[in-house]
Design an enzyme around this catalytic site. Structure first.
Site, mmCIF file in Angstrom:
data_model
loop_
_atom_site.group_PDB
_atom_site.id
_atom_site.type_symbol
_atom_site.label_atom_id
_atom_site.label_comp_id
_atom_site.label_asym_id
_atom_site.label_seq_id
_atom_site.Cartn_x
_atom_site.Cartn_y
_atom_site.Cartn_z
ATOM 1 N N PRO A 158 36.833 -12.076 -3.363
ATOM 2 C CA PRO A 158 36.575 -10.805 -2.677
ATOM 3 C C PRO A 158 36.212 -9.733 -3.687
ATOM 4 O O PRO A 158 36.889 -9.563 -4.710
ATOM 5 C CB PRO A 158 37.916 -10.497 -1.994
ATOM 6 C CG PRO A 158 38.940 -11.251 -2.787
ATOM 7 C CD PRO A 158 38.252 -12.478 -3.302
ATOM 8 N N CYS A 208 44.049 -5.451 -7.433
ATOM 9 C CA CYS A 208 43.044 -4.418 -7.709
ATOM 10 C C CYS A 208 43.670 -3.278 -8.511
ATOM 11 O O CYS A 208 44.685 -2.700 -8.100
ATOM 12 C CB CYS A 208 42.468 -3.876 -6.408
ATOM 13 S SG CYS A 208 41.212 -2.598 -6.659
#
Length: 334
Positions: free
Chosen positions: A19, A103
């Site tokens: 992703p 992230c």
């Protein structure tokens, strides 16, 4: 998850496309599906809180059936909202849901999710438990080997142990630590050194867990090498920058006959998707911005990219732009 496919086929997560924000939208996923029929594809990260408040959830969740197998990646830190997102993923028909604990973006940190949650394993475990209880979808976690000074093999092992006990079925481990202060997201993908050996060692310590290696896998050969040690190989930027590089993976990993995939084949295969997107009121450039990486290292590649960009960005650009681009490539044998 992989049905209808032969029962002896490798699971889709043996090779996956990571992703990536602003990259793995439904258009790029359609592009990669032309190149690999079996790789596990991921959505961009969707924030659970945004899903909760959004009035048009289809904008965040919709995908096309040919994108299967596909996982929804979500970010957040509130168990009840992540459970709600998991139920939505199941209702929408996703094959898996993935929890982003990797992230390092300052914006993501400000919302108290992403990599900063590695400092709160108890909270992450509660989130995973809520997601697991919300549906029958497999719940997986993507994370780093460590953050800042919380960066030891002991902490990493304890982290995955706790999440496995909470019900996480697989771990996608980015083989770099994240510096949450002082480095931006791009720098966090390149400056902290790759530590593949730490992910491999984690798998050796916990052979019963499903561990995917992510980070710095730039070629099919590197992925095959990773699969000697880990359960899966996840490729990110190298798939976006060089999509045709991965055309042999269905043969190398999933046992399909080796096939030649040309750039012109990819564009032709995308025509039905492009037509649907235009009919929904979308712009051709939404799709074509991903196509400029298809052709590289051959005479005329730069001119082809320039022509595609100029024509696809014009107001009212239609399928004739793709047809022209495909024809140019076919004439060049590409």
């Amino acid at each position: 998850m992989d049905s209808p496919t032969p029962s002896n086929r490798e699971p889709s997560w043996r090779f996956s496309i990571a992703p990536m924000l602003d990259c793995t939208d439904r258009h790029f996923r359609q592009l990669m599906r032309q190149i690999s029929r079996h790789a596990l594809l991921y959505s961009e990260m969707v924030v659970a809180q945004a899903l909760h408040h959004c009035q048009r959830r289809e904008r965040l969740l919709d995908f096309d059936q040919e994108e299967h197998p596909i996982a929804l990646q979500v970010g957040g830190d509130q168990p009840e909202l992540l459970a709600e997102a998991t139920r939505m993923a199941a209702d929408w028909g996703y094959d898996e849901i993935n929890f982003n604990v990797g992230c390092p973006s300052p914006r993501v940190q400000a919302g108290n999710f992403g990599a900063c949650l590695m400092a709160e394993p108890n909270r992450v475990a509660r989130c995973v438990e809520a997601m697991v209880a919300a549906s029958a979808l497999p719940v997986t976690v993507k994370h780093r080997v460590g953050i800042d000074d919380l960066d030891s093999d002991t902490l990493l092992t304890a982290f995955v142990d706790q999440l496995a006990a909470a019900g996480a079925t697989r771990f996608s481990v980015h083989a770099r630590k994240a510096w949450l202060e002082g480095l931006d997201p791009k720098q966090n993908r390149t400056i902290p050194p790759l530590e593949h050996e730490r992910v491999i060692a984690l798998k050796q310590r916990r052979p019963e867990l499903m561990i995917e290696l992510n980070g710095g896998l730039d070629t099919p050969e590197q992925c095959l090498k990773a699969l000697h040690h880990c359960d899966g190989a996840m490729v990110g930027r190298a798939a976006y920058a060089h999509p045709l590089r991965w055309a042999a993976m269905d043969a190398l990993i999933f046992g399909d006959p080796l096939r030649t995939v040309k750039a012109s084949d990819v564009i032709t295969g995308l025509m039905p998707h492009a037509e649907r997107h235009l009919n929904r009121g979308g712009r051709l450039w939404d799709l074509c911005r991903h196509l400029v990486q298809l052709v590289e290292g051959v005479p005329g590649a730069r001119q082809w990219r320039r022509d595609l960009g100029q024509h696809a960005q014009r107001a009212g650009a239609d399928l004739s732009v793709l047809e022209r681009s495909a024809r140019q490539l076919t004439e060049a044998g590409l």
